[in-house]
Design a protein around this motif. Structure first.
Motif, PDB file in Angstrom:
ATOM      1  N   THR A 420       0.726  -1.169  -0.112  1.00 58.96           N
ATOM      2  CA  THR A 420       0.034  -0.163   0.015  1.00 58.96           C
ATOM      3  C   THR A 420       0.736   1.301  -0.177  1.00 58.96           C
ATOM      4  O   THR A 420       1.998   1.126   0.431  1.00 58.96           O
ATOM      5  N   PRO A 421       0.415   2.292  -0.395  1.00 60.65           N
ATOM      6  CA  PRO A 421       1.103   3.672  -0.339  1.00 60.65           C
ATOM      7  C   PRO A 421       1.470   3.939   0.907  1.00 60.65           C
ATOM      8  O   PRO A 421       2.633   4.829   1.161  1.00 60.65           O
ATOM      9  N   GLU A 422       0.718   3.485   2.099  1.00 61.67           N
ATOM     10  CA  GLU A 422       1.279   4.134   3.195  1.00 61.67           C
ATOM     11  C   GLU A 422       2.059   3.405   3.763  1.00 61.67           C
ATOM     12  O   GLU A 422       2.885   3.704   4.558  1.00 61.67           O
ATOM     13  N   LEU A 423       2.378   2.060   3.510  1.00 64.93           N
ATOM     14  CA  LEU A 423       3.564   1.255   4.069  1.00 64.93           C
ATOM     15  C   LEU A 423       4.756   1.286   3.361  1.00 64.93           C
ATOM     16  O   LEU A 423       5.969   0.881   3.594  1.00 64.93           O
ATOM     17  N   ALA A 424       4.631   1.875   1.889  1.00 67.13           N
ATOM     18  CA  ALA A 424       5.774   2.048   0.705  1.00 67.13           C
ATOM     19  C   ALA A 424       6.754   2.551   1.577  1.00 67.13           C
ATOM     20  O   ALA A 424       8.197   2.096   1.307  1.00 67.13           O
ATOM     21  N   PRO A 425       6.675   3.886   2.260  1.00 70.22           N
ATOM     22  CA  PRO A 425       7.997   4.486   2.788  1.00 70.22           C
ATOM     23  C   PRO A 425       8.754   3.601   3.713  1.00 70.22           C
ATOM     24  O   PRO A 425      10.013   3.586   4.043  1.00 70.22           O
ATOM     25  N   TYR A 426       8.071   2.572   4.244  1.00 68.18           N
ATOM     26  CA  TYR A 426       8.865   1.718   5.501  1.00 68.18           C
ATOM     27  C   TYR A 426       9.566   0.676   4.780  1.00 68.18           C
ATOM     28  O   TYR A 426      10.069  -0.323   5.580  1.00 68.18           O
ATOM     29  N   LEU A 427       9.601   0.473   3.498  1.00 69.80           N
ATOM     30  CA  LEU A 427      10.196  -0.562   2.563  1.00 69.80           C
ATOM     31  C   LEU A 427      11.377   0.018   1.774  1.00 69.80           C
ATOM     32  O   LEU A 427      12.154  -0.877   1.326  1.00 69.80           O
ATOM     33  N   GLU A 428      11.453   1.161   1.711  1.00 66.25           N
ATOM     34  CA  GLU A 428      12.308   1.897   0.907  1.00 66.25           C
ATOM     35  C   GLU A 428      13.854   1.755   1.339  1.00 66.25           C
ATOM     36  O   GLU A 428      14.037   1.992   2.600  1.00 66.25           O
ATOM     37  N   LEU A 429      14.583   1.268   0.482  1.00 66.67           N
ATOM     38  CA  LEU A 429      16.120   1.448   0.725  1.00 66.67           C
ATOM     39  C   LEU A 429      17.050   2.133   0.072  1.00 66.67           C
ATOM     40  O   LEU A 429      16.801   2.189  -1.353  1.00 66.67           O
ATOM     41  N   PRO A 430      17.879   3.216   0.255  1.00 65.56           N
ATOM     42  CA  PRO A 430      18.633   3.964  -0.559  1.00 65.56           C
ATOM     43  C   PRO A 430      19.664   3.011  -1.419  1.00 65.56           C
ATOM     44  O   PRO A 430      19.917   1.931  -1.124  1.00 65.56           O
ATOM     45  N   GLU A 431      20.090   3.746  -2.623  1.00 67.19           N
ATOM     46  CA  GLU A 431      20.966   2.959  -3.561  1.00 67.19           C
ATOM     47  C   GLU A 431      22.413   2.547  -2.556  1.00 67.19           C
ATOM     48  O   GLU A 431      22.944   1.509  -3.007  1.00 67.19           O
ATOM     49  N   GLN A 432      22.817   3.282  -1.673  1.00 68.26           N
ATOM     50  CA  GLN A 432      23.964   3.267  -1.168  1.00 68.26           C
ATOM     51  C   GLN A 432      23.934   2.077   0.086  1.00 68.26           C
ATOM     52  O   GLN A 432      24.549   2.290   0.974  1.00 68.26           O
ATOM     53  N   THR A 433      22.769   1.546   0.049  1.00 67.22           N
ATOM     54  CA  THR A 433      22.564   0.419   0.985  1.00 67.22           C
ATOM     55  C   THR A 433      23.848  -0.840   1.052  1.00 67.22           C
ATOM     56  O   THR A 433      24.177  -1.094  -0.002  1.00 67.22           O
ATOM     57  N   PRO A 434      24.702  -0.730   2.019  1.00 69.26           N
ATOM     58  CA  PRO A 434      25.876  -1.671   1.895  1.00 69.26           C
ATOM     59  C   PRO A 434      25.550  -3.059   1.550  1.00 69.26           C
ATOM     60  O   PRO A 434      24.551  -3.754   1.761  1.00 69.26           O
ATOM     61  N   ALA A 435      26.376  -3.539   0.734  1.00 75.95           N
ATOM     62  CA  ALA A 435      25.871  -4.923   0.103  1.00 75.95           C
ATOM     63  C   ALA A 435      25.908  -5.916   1.311  1.00 75.95           C
ATOM     64  O   ALA A 435      25.336  -6.770   1.489  1.00 75.95           O
ATOM     65  N   ALA A 436      26.805  -5.669   2.235  1.00 73.54           N
ATOM     66  CA  ALA A 436      27.139  -6.653   3.488  1.00 73.54           C
ATOM     67  C   ALA A 436      25.809  -6.630   4.263  1.00 73.54           C
ATOM     68  O   ALA A 436      25.372  -7.752   4.874  1.00 73.54           O
ATOM     69  N   TYR A 479      33.022   5.359  13.455  1.00 74.19           N
ATOM     70  CA  TYR A 479      32.040   4.826  12.917  1.00 74.19           C
ATOM     71  C   TYR A 479      30.668   4.938  13.794  1.00 74.19           C
ATOM     72  O   TYR A 479      29.851   4.310  14.124  1.00 74.19           O
ATOM     73  N   ASP A 480      30.461   6.281  14.650  1.00 72.92           N
ATOM     74  CA  ASP A 480      29.575   6.462  15.542  1.00 72.92           C
ATOM     75  C   ASP A 480      28.356   6.499  14.737  1.00 72.92           C
ATOM     76  O   ASP A 480      28.170   6.783  13.640  1.00 72.92           O
ATOM     77  N   ALA A 481      27.105   6.172  15.579  1.00 70.83           N
ATOM     78  CA  ALA A 481      25.748   5.862  14.951  1.00 70.83           C
ATOM     79  C   ALA A 481      25.299   7.063  14.100  1.00 70.83           C
ATOM     80  O   ALA A 481      25.471   8.114  14.274  1.00 70.83           O
ATOM     81  N   GLY A 482      25.019   6.583  12.728  1.00 67.24           N
ATOM     82  CA  GLY A 482      24.632   7.759  11.845  1.00 67.24           C
ATOM     83  C   GLY A 482      23.850   7.102  10.611  1.00 67.24           C
ATOM     84  O   GLY A 482      22.899   6.627  10.848  1.00 67.24           O
ATOM     85  N   GLY A 483      24.536   7.151   9.659  1.00 71.11           N
ATOM     86  CA  GLY A 483      23.901   6.570   8.214  1.00 71.11           C
ATOM     87  C   GLY A 483      24.150   5.192   7.770  1.00 71.11           C
ATOM     88  O   GLY A 483      24.638   4.507   8.612  1.00 71.11           O
ATOM     89  N   MET A 484      24.129   4.951   6.558  1.00 69.55           N
ATOM     90  CA  MET A 484      24.281   3.610   6.047  1.00 69.55           C
ATOM     91  C   MET A 484      26.101   3.375   6.372  1.00 69.55           C
ATOM     92  O   MET A 484      26.423   2.266   6.433  1.00 69.55           O
ATOM     93  N   GLY A 485      26.715   4.510   6.158  1.00 73.15           N
ATOM     94  CA  GLY A 485      28.211   4.476   6.538  1.00 73.15           C
ATOM     95  C   GLY A 485      28.511   3.516   7.768  1.00 73.15           C
ATOM     96  O   GLY A 485      29.421   2.692   7.787  1.00 73.15           O
TER      97      GLY A 485
END
Length: 804
Positions: A420-436, A479-485
């Motif tokens: 659903t459109p309401e839940l779609a934002p909670y499934l999105e992952l950016p392109e830079q998501t680490p492969a690990a 690497y203190d808490a932040g983004g995907m990096g």
């Protein structure tokens, strides 16, 4: 150096009497006042940058008066023609007087003369300001302590700019004072300087360059062609912009928390600090003052939820404050945020040391009373409450909440989340998501039969012995808490705190197709501890406390993932090792009755206490503690020895004191060596010109003569105002027979440069070796006080420090 020996077409002019120790030629009163106005204007302009990190205007009068007092005192000293070394002393005394009258009046003698009590009060204000900066996010509140520090720093910067511009005649170097005031907000709170602060700083640098040239605070023109004022001004302006824009992103310490940019949970911070990083700063905080206190109708502590993070695309993750509904009194379950069945209870909350716009609420809230409508709004997405401003201390409100109690069977039987459109934002992952992270999600939980089993598999893996709870390792290793990096590095090192474990599970859940978000808040309070009580090393997170009022301390800060299950809504999981407040449905099938999984998961217990070096947290079973390690390992080894329990009254680390002392000593050494370094650089440049056969002969001769005059000034035998180059050479040659021949060649060269027809072709007789011979003869000359004169000529040359 007079203009007569600097410009080939100029005639000799008076250069003043011979320089002797303690004498110098003074500027006209107009030039002194003009330079004073230049310094004052530049410093006041640079103060614009501080408005981005200091709230209110209470700090403004003190800073303006501090700068004015320093400039007035130094200018007065120069107008009265006192020795040049007294001007900085007058400025420092004026600064002390202003600080005493404005901030230290009570313990001062007659309200003017500082006493030991004044020094003690100053130290107290300094510590108080440091505490505010460490415990609160910028912009900082308008307090007397911060106003004192701002005035002190401004006065010191003014004294630096005044000394470097007027005494040393180095307008370009004096712009460092502008940068000092500009870099503070740029490093404390990125993007806080703004266009106005940057423009004001650039204008201040231009004022210093232009005012220095206009009122004579420049050295002699270069012997070789030099760029004009505007190119040099552009270079300085470019340097100001570069420091403002690049330093915050290039210096890891200021972004990763070595110099914390706030420690609370914030909803609308600048890009330097997000709520996840703030959790770590709270856990590491040495000062544990209650954030709030609450009582419950059940007498049991509650899990408090502050905000939720949904967008994982940025370098730092922040809550969404758009789409809010006014009036928290209308807060109620929504289709996107349903609240399941469960017992209802009431919680009365009173805020203490709270500095955020998002309010802590027991989960899951179904009603809030006691807050004024109009100043507050709530989010239908996650039932969070947001204010237009930070609530004052003592703000109280009451929350009705329901504790959802889904079972593992219900969650295991839940159908897949609908697209659903309401839940779609909670499934999105950016392109830079680490492969690990993607690979780990599939490897660890991809084969599980249901979404709930996949979630349990991820939780069990993160709570297993493959990971270690450590609030210090991420900070120490950058690497203190932040983004995907930071998550990619966390997965490699496998040591961190809730700010790493929660987003790691949420990202992997999204990779498996489970809607997920990250919540930030506080674990159930550990009891009615006193405000300054340190957490016990053996006390597990989330243990129930005695009935009564529950203080919430920074060490209770926490983050956890919430996953969507159809029919139940958002469900909390606890991937952080050792977290005692594990939901019953999440423990079913993953741990046995004593809290241990068959594979030994969840043995590492977190602790919020900062340590001198990154160490593994103590486990629930003291016999299984890991040994302290400065570098986290992926898997604890069986040979690890037991770590001793921390002492309650452990002495604070002394290395910061030694580090500060070392830095101060290095800075003092650099300042002491600066005149000699500047003098050596100028000498090398002149000798290079003198020995360059490709340079026109007049320029070579003038370069050599400039060095002759400066050497004479350094040794106290400078040329008199009416003394021609030939007379000066004869006098100096008679005093230094060993240097008579080199002096003769240098003197004949400068006469040709000054008086020979422009069409005459000639080559200089002198060479760099002649200047070297003169320098050696001056250093070796005898007479009373020559040892001290040689030392001063080497380390404090008058040609650099004296005005002539």
């Amino acid at each position: 150096m007079s203009a007569a020996v600097r410009a080939p077409s100029a005639a000799p002019v008076a250069a003043g009497p011979p320089e002797t120790p303690g004498t110098q030629v003074r500027r006209p009163v107009g030039a002194v006042l003009g330079l004073a106005g230049t310094v004052l204007a530049a410093v006041w302009l640079s103060l614009v940058a501080l408005t981005g990190v200091l709230d209110g205007t209470g700090w403004v009068p003190g800073t303006l008066l501090a700068a004015l007092a320093v400039v007035a005192a130094t200018a007065t000293s120069r107008v009265l023609r006192l020795p040049g070394a007294l001007a900085p002393l007058f400025g420092a005394g004026a600064l002390v007087l202003v600080l005493t009258v404005l901030f230290l009046r009570e313990p001062a003698l007659l309200g003017l003369v500082p006493t030991p009590g004044s020094l003690g009060l100053a130290a107290h204000l300094w510590r108080e300001a440091a505490g505010v900066a460490a415990e609160r996010p910028a912009p900082y509140p308008d307090t007397a302590a911060l106003a004192f520090v701002a005035a002190l720093v401004t006065g010191v910067v003014t004294l630096f700019v005044d000394t470097v511009l007027v005494a040393l005649r180095l307008p370009g170097l004096s712009a460092l004072g502008v940068l000092a005031l500009l870099v503070v907000p740029a490093l404390v709170l990125p993007e806080s300087v703004g266009a106005a602060g940057t423009a004001a700083a650039v204008l201040a640098a231009l004022v210093l360059l232009g005012g220095g040239r206009r009122f004579g605070a420049v050295r002699e023109p270069r012997t070789a062609a030099a760029p004009g004022s505007w190119p040099r001004a552009l270079v300085v302006g470019a340097g100001v912009l570069a420091v403002t824009l690049l330093v915050p992103g290039l210096v890891p310490g200021f972004v990763n928390g070595a110099f914390p940019q706030g420690s609370g949970l914030a909803g609308e911070r600048a890009s330097g600090v997000g709520p996840l990083r703030a959790v770590g700063q709270d856990l590491r905080s040495a000062e544990q003052l209650p954030r709030l206190e609450y009582t419950t109708s059940t007498g049991e502590p509650e899990l408090l939820r502050v905000l939720a993070l949904t967008d994982f695309s940025g370098t730092e993750w922040f809550p969404d404050s758009t789409g809010l509904e006014p009036g928290p009194g209308d807060l109620a379950p929504t289709p996107l945020q349903p609240v399941g069945d469960g017992p209802e209870r009431t919680t009365a909350v009173e805020l203490r040391d709270w500095s955020e716009r998002w309010l802590p609420l027991p989960w899951a809230p179904v009603g809030v009373t006691g807050l004024e409508d109009g100043d507050w709004a709530w989010s239908p997405r996650d039932l969070a409450v947001h204010g237009e401003r930070v609530p004052p201390e003592g703000t109280a409100y009451e929350v009705r909440s329901v504790a959802p109690e889904p079972t593992s069977a219900q969650l295991r039987e839940a159908p897949a989340a609908p697209e659903t459109p309401e839940l779609a934002p909670y499934l999105e992952l950016p392109e830079q998501t680490p492969a690990a992270l993607r690979d780990a999600a599939r490897e660890r939980a991809g084969d599980a039969p249901t979404a709930f089993d996949q979630a349990l598999a991820l939780q069990e893996w993160l709570r297993s012995d493959e990971f270690r709870y450590d609030v210090d390792a991420p900070l120490a290793q950058g690497y203190d808490a932040g983004g995907m990096g930071s998550l990619e590095e966390f997965l490699a090192v496998r040591a961190g705190y809730a700010g790493h474990f929660a987003p790691a599970m949420a990202v992997m859940a999204r990779e498996l197709g489970i809607p997920a978000r990250v919540a930030v808040g506080y674990l159930p309070a550990t009891g009615t501890d006193t405000a300054d009580a340190a957490p016990e090393a053996e006390e597990p997170f989330g243990d129930a406390a005695d009935p009564g009022a529950f203080p919430v301390l920074p060490r209770d800060a926490h983050a956890w993932p919430e996953l969507w299950f159809e029919g139940s809504g958002w469900v909390r999981f606890e991937p952080t090792p050792g977290t005692g407040d594990l939901p019953g449905y999440a423990a079913e099938g993953s741990q046995d009755g004593d809290g241990q999984s068959p594979e030994g998961e969840g043995t590492a217990e977190p602790t919020g206490e900062p340590t001198d070096a990154p160490t593994p947290a103590s486990t629930a079973d003291s016999s299984e503690t890991d040994a302290p390690s400065a570098e986290p390992t992926a898997v604890p080894t069986p040979e690890s020895t037991a770590a001793p329990a921390p002492e309650e009254d452990a002495e604070p680390a002394v290395w910061p004191v030694w580090l500060a002392g070392g830095l101060a000593a290095a800075l003092l050494a650099l300042l002491a060596a600066l005149p000699r370094l500047l003098r050596s650089r100028r000498r090398r440049r002149r000798l290079r010109v003198l020995g360059d056969e490709g340079t026109p002969a007049p320029q070579r001769a003038l370069a050599g003569w400039a060095e002759v005059e400066d050497l004479a000034v350094d040794h106290g035998v400078g040329r008199a105002a009416a003394e021609t180059p030939r007379a000066f050479v004869d006098r100096l040659g008679a005093a230094l027979p060993a240097a008579a021949a080199p002096l003769g060649r240098l003197g004949r060269d400068v006469e040709r440069a000054l008086y020979a027809p422009g069409t005459a072709a000639w080559s200089p007789e002198a060479a760099p070796a002649d200047v070297t011979a003169l320098r050696a003869a001056l250093a070796e000359r005898g007479g009373p006080g020559t040892g001290r004169a040689r030392w001063r000529a080497r380390w404090l040359p008058r040609s650099v420090t004296a005005r002539r």
